[in-house]
Scaffold this active site. Structure first.
Site, PDB file in Angstrom:
ATOM      1  N   TRP A   1      -4.018 -14.942   5.111  1.00  0.00           N
ATOM      2  CA  TRP A   1      -2.660 -15.401   5.702  1.00  0.00           C
ATOM      3  C   TRP A   1      -2.966 -15.315   7.115  1.00  0.00           C
ATOM      4  O   TRP A   1      -3.386 -14.320   7.515  1.00  0.00           O
ATOM      5  CB  TRP A   1      -1.306 -14.915   5.182  1.00  0.00           C
ATOM      6  CG  TRP A   1      -0.353 -15.746   5.569  1.00  0.00           C
ATOM      7  CD1 TRP A   1      -0.203 -17.093   6.089  1.00  0.00           C
ATOM      8  CD2 TRP A   1       1.154 -15.460   5.484  1.00  0.00           C
ATOM      9  NE1 TRP A   1       0.997 -17.521   6.517  1.00  0.00           N
ATOM     10  CE2 TRP A   1       2.037 -16.462   5.917  1.00  0.00           C
ATOM     11  CE3 TRP A   1       1.577 -13.995   5.226  1.00  0.00           C
ATOM     12  CZ2 TRP A   1       3.416 -16.270   6.001  1.00  0.00           C
ATOM     13  CZ3 TRP A   1       3.131 -13.835   5.256  1.00  0.00           C
ATOM     14  CH2 TRP A   1       4.008 -15.090   5.770  1.00  0.00           C
TER      15      TRP A   1
ATOM     16  N   ASP B   1      -8.115 -13.550  -1.285  1.00  0.00           N
ATOM     17  CA  ASP B   1      -7.087 -14.239  -1.692  1.00  0.00           C
ATOM     18  C   ASP B   1      -6.660 -15.504  -0.314  1.00  0.00           C
ATOM     19  O   ASP B   1      -6.561 -15.035   0.571  1.00  0.00           O
ATOM     20  CB  ASP B   1      -5.689 -13.400  -1.609  1.00  0.00           C
ATOM     21  CG  ASP B   1      -4.365 -14.299  -2.011  1.00  0.00           C
ATOM     22  OD1 ASP B   1      -4.193 -14.480  -2.817  1.00  0.00           O
ATOM     23  OD2 ASP B   1      -3.734 -14.399  -0.935  1.00  0.00           O
TER      24      ASP B   1
ATOM     25  N   TYR C   1      -1.958 -21.870   3.732  1.00  0.00           N
ATOM     26  CA  TYR C   1      -2.381 -21.192   4.762  1.00  0.00           C
ATOM     27  C   TYR C   1      -3.264 -21.903   5.900  1.00  0.00           C
ATOM     28  O   TYR C   1      -4.272 -22.549   5.563  1.00  0.00           O
ATOM     29  CB  TYR C   1      -3.344 -19.592   4.618  1.00  0.00           C
ATOM     30  CG  TYR C   1      -2.690 -18.704   3.497  1.00  0.00           C
ATOM     31  CD1 TYR C   1      -1.093 -18.747   3.347  1.00  0.00           C
ATOM     32  CD2 TYR C   1      -3.200 -17.792   2.849  1.00  0.00           C
ATOM     33  CE1 TYR C   1      -0.329 -18.017   2.341  1.00  0.00           C
ATOM     34  CE2 TYR C   1      -2.644 -17.036   1.933  1.00  0.00           C
ATOM     35  CZ  TYR C   1      -1.295 -17.288   1.634  1.00  0.00           C
ATOM     36  OH  TYR C   1      -0.576 -16.084   0.937  1.00  0.00           O
TER      37      TYR C   1
ATOM     38  N   GLN D   1       1.605 -12.070  -8.029  1.00  0.00           N
ATOM     39  CA  GLN D   1       1.249 -11.638  -6.969  1.00  0.00           C
ATOM     40  C   GLN D   1       2.606 -11.552  -6.181  1.00  0.00           C
ATOM     41  O   GLN D   1       3.232 -12.566  -5.946  1.00  0.00           O
ATOM     42  CB  GLN D   1       0.386 -12.503  -6.162  1.00  0.00           C
ATOM     43  CG  GLN D   1      -0.069 -12.137  -4.690  1.00  0.00           C
ATOM     44  CD  GLN D   1      -0.990 -12.969  -4.000  1.00  0.00           C
ATOM     45  OE1 GLN D   1      -0.397 -13.449  -2.872  1.00  0.00           O
ATOM     46  NE2 GLN D   1      -2.069 -13.275  -4.479  1.00  0.00           N
TER      47      GLN D   1
ATOM     48  N   TYR E   1       0.929  -8.196  -2.295  1.00  0.00           N
ATOM     49  CA  TYR E   1       0.692  -8.688  -0.968  1.00  0.00           C
ATOM     50  C   TYR E   1       1.626  -7.863   0.201  1.00  0.00           C
ATOM     51  O   TYR E   1       2.350  -6.996  -0.030  1.00  0.00           O
ATOM     52  CB  TYR E   1       1.048 -10.040  -1.011  1.00  0.00           C
ATOM     53  CG  TYR E   1       2.219 -10.694  -0.813  1.00  0.00           C
ATOM     54  CD1 TYR E   1       3.175 -10.509   0.002  1.00  0.00           C
ATOM     55  CD2 TYR E   1       2.889 -11.554  -2.125  1.00  0.00           C
ATOM     56  CE1 TYR E   1       4.570 -11.076   0.072  1.00  0.00           C
ATOM     57  CE2 TYR E   1       3.927 -11.974  -2.093  1.00  0.00           C
ATOM     58  CZ  TYR E   1       5.086 -11.986  -1.057  1.00  0.00           C
ATOM     59  OH  TYR E   1       6.094 -12.487  -1.105  1.00  0.00           O
TER      60      TYR E   1
HETATM   61  N1  LIG Z   1       2.017 -15.002  -2.346  1.00  0.00           N
HETATM   62  C1  LIG Z   1       2.655 -14.869  -1.348  1.00  0.00           C
HETATM   63  O1  LIG Z   1       3.588 -15.469  -1.037  1.00  0.00           O
HETATM   64  C2  LIG Z   1       2.050 -13.865  -0.077  1.00  0.00           C
HETATM   65  C3  LIG Z   1       2.858 -13.795   1.083  1.00  0.00           C
HETATM   66  C4  LIG Z   1       2.258 -12.931   1.946  1.00  0.00           C
HETATM   67  C5  LIG Z   1       0.950 -12.621   1.869  1.00  0.00           C
HETATM   68  N2  LIG Z   1       0.182 -13.083   0.960  1.00  0.00           N
HETATM   69  C6  LIG Z   1      -1.177 -12.907   0.834  1.00  0.00           C
HETATM   70  O2  LIG Z   1      -1.336 -11.208   0.955  1.00  0.00           O
HETATM   71  C7  LIG Z   1      -2.381 -11.012   2.152  1.00  0.00           C
HETATM   72  C8  LIG Z   1      -1.792  -9.638   2.911  1.00  0.00           C
HETATM   73  O3  LIG Z   1      -0.515 -10.071   3.397  1.00  0.00           O
HETATM   74  P1  LIG Z   1      -0.026 -10.166   4.957  1.00  0.00           P
HETATM   75  O4  LIG Z   1      -1.216 -10.689   5.502  1.00  0.00           O
HETATM   76  O5  LIG Z   1       1.332 -10.772   4.876  1.00  0.00           O
HETATM   77  O6  LIG Z   1       0.014  -8.497   5.439  1.00  0.00           O
HETATM   78  P2  LIG Z   1      -0.888  -7.435   5.368  1.00  0.00           P
HETATM   79  O7  LIG Z   1      -2.134  -7.292   4.710  1.00  0.00           O
HETATM   80  O8  LIG Z   1      -0.003  -6.265   4.990  1.00  0.00           O
HETATM   81  O9  LIG Z   1      -0.971  -7.113   7.005  1.00  0.00           O
HETATM   82  C9  LIG Z   1      -1.738  -7.974   7.659  1.00  0.00           C
HETATM   83  C10 LIG Z   1      -1.756  -7.625   9.205  1.00  0.00           C
HETATM   84  O10 LIG Z   1      -2.076  -6.169   9.564  1.00  0.00           O
HETATM   85  C11 LIG Z   1      -3.062  -5.992  10.408  1.00  0.00           C
HETATM   86  N3  LIG Z   1      -3.827  -4.704   9.732  1.00  0.00           N
HETATM   87  C12 LIG Z   1      -4.725  -5.076   8.516  1.00  0.00           C
HETATM   88  N4  LIG Z   1      -5.349  -3.907   8.429  1.00  0.00           N
HETATM   89  C13 LIG Z   1      -4.940  -2.862   9.334  1.00  0.00           C
HETATM   90  C14 LIG Z   1      -5.147  -1.656   9.678  1.00  0.00           C
HETATM   91  N5  LIG Z   1      -6.274  -1.086   8.742  1.00  0.00           N
HETATM   92  N6  LIG Z   1      -4.524  -1.193  10.763  1.00  0.00           N
HETATM   93  C15 LIG Z   1      -3.871  -1.823  11.529  1.00  0.00           C
HETATM   94  N7  LIG Z   1      -3.347  -3.016  11.090  1.00  0.00           N
HETATM   95  C16 LIG Z   1      -4.020  -3.657  10.211  1.00  0.00           C
HETATM   96  C17 LIG Z   1      -3.651  -7.283  10.533  1.00  0.00           C
HETATM   97  O11 LIG Z   1      -4.423  -7.272  11.740  1.00  0.00           O
HETATM   98  P3  LIG Z   1      -5.812  -8.358  12.120  1.00  0.00           P
HETATM   99  O12 LIG Z   1      -5.902  -9.219  11.219  1.00  0.00           O
HETATM  100  O13 LIG Z   1      -6.044  -8.232  13.588  1.00  0.00           O
HETATM  101  O14 LIG Z   1      -6.793  -7.260  11.536  1.00  0.00           O
HETATM  102  C18 LIG Z   1      -2.600  -8.248  10.177  1.00  0.00           C
HETATM  103  O15 LIG Z   1      -1.965  -8.411  11.408  1.00  0.00           O
HETATM  104  C19 LIG Z   1      -2.136 -12.315   3.013  1.00  0.00           C
HETATM  105  O16 LIG Z   1      -2.914 -12.322   4.023  1.00  0.00           O
HETATM  106  C20 LIG Z   1      -2.199 -13.441   1.871  1.00  0.00           C
HETATM  107  O17 LIG Z   1      -3.359 -13.641   1.367  1.00  0.00           O
HETATM  108  C21 LIG Z   1       0.657 -13.556  -0.060  1.00  0.00           C
END
Ligand SMILES: NC(=O)c1ccc[n+]([C@@H]2O[C@H](COP(=O)([O-])OP(=O)(O)OC[C@H]3O[C@@H](n4cnc5c(N)ncnc54)[C@H](OP(=O)(O)O)[C@@H]3O)[C@@H](O)[C@H]2O)c1
Length: 278
Positions: free
Chosen positions: A20, A48, A53, A163, A191
């Site tokens: 995302w 994923d 997205y 998910q 997620y």
């Molecule tokens: N099904 C649904 O409705 C739904 C909803 C939300 C998300 N999702 C899926 O789940 C995935 C993950 O969720 P999310 O993207 O919402 O949130 P997340 O993975 O909890 O957080 C992503 C954010 O955290 C940062 N980050 C990642 N690793 C880090 C670390 N080790 N230290 C510090 N910051 C870090 C990333 O920065 P950088 O990118 O700068 O590294 C990005 O800004 C999504 O990308 C998507 O594929 C699904």
């Protein structure tokens, strides 16, 4: 890397990668694809994505990342609820396949529940399975009672995952959805496991546990989600240092003291909490 078994017997990496906010021009698409490829190198082979997205942009980034390495990756994508009719699902899948530059999506999910009856979407998933366009199907953002309803739909027992939002700040699923999924051997895909890199990572309790393990807060949050055998976590990282850090979290084991401190800071649910979603 610990593996999680899907209902059809396929084994997938317990720690995958989200996408995302990729394909939106925040970073170059090439840098995003590089980050995903680094994640593949480090064993985070489940990727994923979703048609939503970046309006298809994230699927294109994934397509670039897996070009030439398709067999290593387990690709998950999602159909918008408004596309999830019998014919709309098939058409959306065809568009996703083109953007992903692949013949098959390994796991195809209904992104959230909309107005199309679940039976219709499940029938469309069945047709895609029969045509070899997807390897399995599942859902996202469905609460326990909706999973029960899905099970009663013809073919509904084939659902491979739900998910949902899951991290220490959002643990309502532990009351009913997580036990329901464990009972029915449906893996949960967590997620936003690092709370989108925001307030969660600044929590003192997470920092204290991280210090004891010479780890980072993000690694503790990921290890916390992965403490359940049936949970897959999909942190998104566009930054190479984050990718490396997240991959290393697969080796971090939290002990009872860690878990007790995290429970004190982020209490587990004592009653039903409606499913939270982003
Ligand atoms: N099904 C649904 O409705 C739904 C909803 C939300 C998300 N999702 C899926 O789940 C995935 C993950 O969720 P999310 O993207 O919402 O949130 P997340 O993975 O909890 O957080 C992503 C954010 O955290 C940062 N980050 C990642 N690793 C880090 C670390 N080790 N230290 C510090 N910051 C870090 C990333 O920065 P950088 O990118 O700068 O590294 C990005 O800004 C999504 O990308 C998507 O594929 C699904």
């Amino acid at each position: 890397m610990r593996m999680v078994r899907l209902p059809d017997g396929t084994e997938v990496a317990a720690l995958g990668q989200g996408t995302w906010r990729m394909g939106e021009g925040r970073q170059s698409a090439a840098a995003e694809a590089d980050a995903l490829r680094l994640g593949l190198d480090l064993g985070m082979t489940l990727i994923d994505t979703a048609e939503m997205y970046g309006d298809g942009g994230a699927e294109q980034v994934v397509g670039a990342a897996i070009a030439g390495r398709r067999a290593e990756a387990f690709v998950v994508s999602k159909v918008y609820p408004h596309n999830a009719s019998r014919t709309g699902t098939v058409a959306a899948c065809e568009r996703s396949l083109k953007r992903l530059r692949t013949e098959r999506i390994d796991l195809y999910l209904l992104h959230w529940r909309g107005s199309v009856p679940l039976a219709e979407t499940v029938a469309a998933f069945g047709a895609l399975l029969a045509a070899g366009k997807i390897g399995a199907w599942g859902v996202s953002n469905l609460d326990a009672e909706e999973m029960e309803e899905l099970r009663r739909v013809p073919g509904g027992t084939a659902c491979a995952t739900d998910q949902v939002l899951y991290n220490p700040q959002a643990r309502g699923i532990e009351f009913d959805l997580l036990p329901w999924c464990a009972r029915h051997a449906v893996p949960v895909m967590a997620y936003s496991p690092v709370g989108q890199g925001g307030r969660l990572l600044r929590a003192a309790a997470l920092a204290a546990v991280a210090r004891r393990h010479s780890a980072t807060q993000a690694q503790v949050a990921i290890a916390w989600a992965l403490r359940h055998p049936g949970v897959i976590a999909i942190p998104k990282a566009g930054n190479a240092a984050h990718v490396r850090e997240n991959a290393a979290a697969a080796d971090l084991r939290l002990d009872p003291r860690d878990l007790a401190e995290l429970d004190a800071a982020f209490p587990p649910p004592r009653r039903k909490v409606p499913l939270a979603m982003l």
